[in-house]
Write a protein that holds these residues in place. Sequence first.
Motif, PDB file in Angstrom:
ATOM      1  N   GLY A   1       1.351  -1.106   0.403  1.00  0.00           N
ATOM      2  CA  GLY A   1      -0.339   0.063  -0.247  1.00  0.00           C
ATOM      3  C   GLY A   1       1.342   1.418  -0.102  1.00  0.00           C
ATOM      4  N   LYS A   2       1.457   1.041  -0.098  1.00  0.00           N
ATOM      5  CA  LYS A   2       2.856   2.606  -0.034  1.00  0.00           C
ATOM      6  C   LYS A   2       3.749   2.352  -1.324  1.00  0.00           C
ATOM      7  CE  LYS A   2       4.375   2.655   4.589  1.00  0.00           C
ATOM      8  NZ  LYS A   2       4.954   2.544   5.833  1.00  0.00           N
ATOM      9  N   ARG A   3       3.853   3.607  -1.933  1.00  0.00           N
ATOM     10  CA  ARG A   3       4.399   3.392  -3.484  1.00  0.00           C
ATOM     11  C   ARG A   3       6.127   4.305  -3.388  1.00  0.00           C
ATOM     12  NH1 ARG A   3       2.275   5.362  -7.924  1.00  0.00           N
ATOM     13  NH2 ARG A   3       3.089   7.734  -7.862  1.00  0.00           N
ATOM     14  N   TYR A   4       7.155   3.656  -3.620  1.00  0.00           N
ATOM     15  CA  TYR A   4       8.270   4.304  -2.829  1.00  0.00           C
ATOM     16  C   TYR A   4       9.030   3.949  -4.880  1.00  0.00           C
ATOM     17  CZ  TYR A   4       7.699   2.017   1.044  1.00  0.00           C
ATOM     18  OH  TYR A   4       7.799   1.225   2.345  1.00  0.00           O
TER      19      TYR A   4
ATOM     20  N   ASP B   1      17.589   2.765 -12.963  1.00  0.00           N
ATOM     21  CA  ASP B   1      16.701   1.719 -14.191  1.00  0.00           C
ATOM     22  C   ASP B   1      17.334   0.002 -13.589  1.00  0.00           C
ATOM     23  OD1 ASP B   1      16.390   3.729 -15.759  1.00  0.00           O
ATOM     24  OD2 ASP B   1      18.157   3.845 -16.601  1.00  0.00           O
ATOM     25  N   PHE B   2      18.767  -0.068 -12.947  1.00  0.00           N
ATOM     26  CA  PHE B   2      18.418  -0.917 -11.885  1.00  0.00           C
ATOM     27  C   PHE B   2      17.390  -1.563 -11.276  1.00  0.00           C
ATOM     28  CE2 PHE B   2      21.090  -4.101  -9.437  1.00  0.00           C
ATOM     29  CZ  PHE B   2      21.364  -4.954  -9.920  1.00  0.00           C
ATOM     30  N   ASP B   3      18.116  -0.707 -10.165  1.00  0.00           N
ATOM     31  CA  ASP B   3      16.596  -0.928  -9.217  1.00  0.00           C
ATOM     32  C   ASP B   3      15.329  -0.965  -9.155  1.00  0.00           C
ATOM     33  OD1 ASP B   3      19.384  -0.590  -7.142  1.00  0.00           O
ATOM     34  OD2 ASP B   3      19.140   2.103  -7.496  1.00  0.00           O
ATOM     35  N   ILE B   4      14.740  -0.191 -10.525  1.00  0.00           N
ATOM     36  CA  ILE B   4      13.415  -0.262  -9.928  1.00  0.00           C
ATOM     37  C   ILE B   4      13.707  -1.966 -10.977  1.00  0.00           C
ATOM     38  CG2 ILE B   4      13.215   0.316 -12.786  1.00  0.00           C
ATOM     39  CD1 ILE B   4      10.570   1.251  -9.824  1.00  0.00           C
ATOM     40  N   ARG B   5      13.812  -2.640 -12.013  1.00  0.00           N
ATOM     41  CA  ARG B   5      14.305  -3.919 -12.097  1.00  0.00           C
ATOM     42  C   ARG B   5      13.907  -4.617 -11.635  1.00  0.00           C
ATOM     43  NH1 ARG B   5      17.819  -1.793 -16.341  1.00  0.00           N
ATOM     44  NH2 ARG B   5      19.406  -2.550 -15.588  1.00  0.00           N
ATOM     45  N   GLN B   6      15.414  -4.290 -10.132  1.00  0.00           N
ATOM     46  CA  GLN B   6      14.954  -5.767  -9.114  1.00  0.00           C
ATOM     47  C   GLN B   6      14.057  -5.727  -8.505  1.00  0.00           C
ATOM     48  OE1 GLN B   6      17.854  -7.644  -8.679  1.00  0.00           O
ATOM     49  NE2 GLN B   6      18.284  -6.757 -10.838  1.00  0.00           N
ATOM     50  N   PHE B   7      13.254  -4.535  -7.950  1.00  0.00           N
ATOM     51  CA  PHE B   7      12.353  -3.731  -7.191  1.00  0.00           C
ATOM     52  C   PHE B   7      11.258  -4.890  -8.273  1.00  0.00           C
ATOM     53  CE2 PHE B   7      13.828  -0.613  -4.578  1.00  0.00           C
ATOM     54  CZ  PHE B   7      13.399  -1.815  -3.768  1.00  0.00           C
ATOM     55  N   ARG B   8      11.071  -4.485  -9.249  1.00  0.00           N
ATOM     56  CA  ARG B   8       9.733  -5.196 -10.273  1.00  0.00           C
ATOM     57  C   ARG B   8       9.718  -6.759 -10.355  1.00  0.00           C
ATOM     58  NH1 ARG B   8       9.186  -0.397 -14.418  1.00  0.00           N
ATOM     59  NH2 ARG B   8       7.876   1.334 -12.905  1.00  0.00           N
ATOM     60  N   PHE B   9      10.980  -6.956 -10.823  1.00  0.00           N
ATOM     61  CA  PHE B   9      11.148  -8.631 -10.408  1.00  0.00           C
ATOM     62  C   PHE B   9      10.916  -9.584  -9.530  1.00  0.00           C
ATOM     63  CE2 PHE B   9      13.370 -12.464  -9.796  1.00  0.00           C
ATOM     64  CZ  PHE B   9      13.463 -13.131 -11.037  1.00  0.00           C
ATOM     65  N   ALA B  10      11.952  -8.900  -8.086  1.00  0.00           N
ATOM     66  CA  ALA B  10      11.638  -9.474  -6.880  1.00  0.00           C
ATOM     67  C   ALA B  10       9.558  -9.686  -6.402  1.00  0.00           C
ATOM     68  CB  ALA B  10      11.810  -8.411  -5.719  1.00  0.00           C
TER      69      ALA B  10
ATOM     70  N   THR C   1      10.425 -11.733   1.214  1.00  0.00           N
ATOM     71  CA  THR C   1      11.235 -10.968   2.432  1.00  0.00           C
ATOM     72  C   THR C   1      12.763  -9.442   2.171  1.00  0.00           C
ATOM     73  OG1 THR C   1      11.316 -13.019   3.064  1.00  0.00           O
ATOM     74  CG2 THR C   1      13.438 -11.315   3.890  1.00  0.00           C
ATOM     75  N   THR C   2      12.641 -10.232   0.689  1.00  0.00           N
ATOM     76  CA  THR C   2      13.839  -9.628  -0.188  1.00  0.00           C
ATOM     77  C   THR C   2      12.876  -8.052  -0.746  1.00  0.00           C
ATOM     78  OG1 THR C   2      14.644 -11.916  -0.505  1.00  0.00           O
ATOM     79  CG2 THR C   2      14.404  -9.137  -2.212  1.00  0.00           C
ATOM     80  N   ILE C   3      12.207  -7.894  -1.177  1.00  0.00           N
ATOM     81  CA  ILE C   3      11.054  -6.451  -0.961  1.00  0.00           C
ATOM     82  C   ILE C   3      11.400  -5.618   0.337  1.00  0.00           C
ATOM     83  CG2 ILE C   3       9.769  -4.994  -1.574  1.00  0.00           C
ATOM     84  CD1 ILE C   3       9.495  -7.548  -3.492  1.00  0.00           C
ATOM     85  N   LYS C   4      11.297  -6.458   1.437  1.00  0.00           N
ATOM     86  CA  LYS C   4      10.494  -5.643   2.820  1.00  0.00           C
ATOM     87  C   LYS C   4      12.164  -5.737   3.110  1.00  0.00           C
ATOM     88  CE  LYS C   4       9.937  -6.997   7.140  1.00  0.00           C
ATOM     89  NZ  LYS C   4       9.456  -8.175   8.606  1.00  0.00           N
TER      90      LYS C   4
ATOM     91  N   ILE D   1      13.813  -1.935   0.485  1.00  0.00           N
ATOM     92  CA  ILE D   1      13.367  -1.104   0.869  1.00  0.00           C
ATOM     93  C   ILE D   1      13.760  -0.963   2.516  1.00  0.00           C
ATOM     94  CG2 ILE D   1      10.670  -0.061   2.131  1.00  0.00           C
ATOM     95  CD1 ILE D   1       9.702  -1.870  -0.306  1.00  0.00           C
ATOM     96  N   ALA D   2      13.431  -1.197   3.744  1.00  0.00           N
ATOM     97  CA  ALA D   2      14.507  -0.800   5.183  1.00  0.00           C
ATOM     98  C   ALA D   2      15.828  -0.122   5.070  1.00  0.00           C
ATOM     99  CB  ALA D   2      14.583  -1.661   6.355  1.00  0.00           C
ATOM    100  N   ASN D   3      16.826  -1.163   3.663  1.00  0.00           N
ATOM    101  CA  ASN D   3      18.171  -0.932   4.197  1.00  0.00           C
ATOM    102  C   ASN D   3      18.303   0.019   3.085  1.00  0.00           C
ATOM    103  OD1 ASN D   3      18.500  -2.787   5.988  1.00  0.00           O
ATOM    104  ND2 ASN D   3      18.963  -4.664   3.755  1.00  0.00           N
ATOM    105  N   GLN D   4      17.973   0.245   2.203  1.00  0.00           N
ATOM    106  CA  GLN D   4      17.825   1.686   1.132  1.00  0.00           C
ATOM    107  C   GLN D   4      17.002   2.890   1.562  1.00  0.00           C
ATOM    108  OE1 GLN D   4      17.173   0.983  -3.310  1.00  0.00           O
ATOM    109  NE2 GLN D   4      18.117  -0.856  -2.983  1.00  0.00           N
ATOM    110  N   LEU D   5      16.186   3.216   2.361  1.00  0.00           N
ATOM    111  CA  LEU D   5      15.299   4.062   2.890  1.00  0.00           C
ATOM    112  C   LEU D   5      16.424   4.430   4.238  1.00  0.00           C
ATOM    113  CD1 LEU D   5      11.632   3.360   3.198  1.00  0.00           C
ATOM    114  CD2 LEU D   5      12.855   4.529   1.922  1.00  0.00           C
ATOM    115  N   LEU D   6      17.185   3.236   4.952  1.00  0.00           N
ATOM    116  CA  LEU D   6      18.259   3.747   6.191  1.00  0.00           C
ATOM    117  C   LEU D   6      19.640   3.784   5.211  1.00  0.00           C
ATOM    118  CD1 LEU D   6      18.436   3.582   8.979  1.00  0.00           C
ATOM    119  CD2 LEU D   6      19.659   0.685   8.411  1.00  0.00           C
ATOM    120  N   TRP D   7      20.472   2.705   4.756  1.00  0.00           N
ATOM    121  CA  TRP D   7      21.805   3.438   4.420  1.00  0.00           C
ATOM    122  C   TRP D   7      21.658   4.254   2.853  1.00  0.00           C
ATOM    123  CZ3 TRP D   7      24.432   2.727   8.824  1.00  0.00           C
ATOM    124  CH2 TRP D   7      24.213   1.662   9.489  1.00  0.00           C
ATOM    125  N   GLY D   8      20.725   4.781   1.616  1.00  0.00           N
ATOM    126  CA  GLY D   8      21.251   5.342   1.031  1.00  0.00           C
ATOM    127  C   GLY D   8      20.356   6.349   0.550  1.00  0.00           C
TER     128      GLY D   8
END
Length: 64
Positions: free
Chosen positions: A18-21, A29-38, A45-48, A51-58
């Motif tokens: 329910g959240k948009r990122y 370009d690489f990141d969105i392909r990875q998220f869409r594939f996952a 679990t990978t997506i969760k 998201i947590a790591n990318q919001l926290l660290w980068g």
Amino acid sequence: MSCSSHDIEEEYVFQYKGKRYECISETRDFDIRQFRFAIEDKQWTTIKNRIANQLLWGPNIREV
């Protein structure tokens, strides 16, 4: 962090629980392909964790 809708590039946006990122890094370009594939592969679990790591660290994604 939210942003105004005029700043959003929809081609780099994905939705999870329910959240948009938006992918905002130089490698978006690489990141969105990875998220869409996952999401397509139901790797919840990978997506969760990504998201947590990318919001926290980068500045790789932001909530929109």
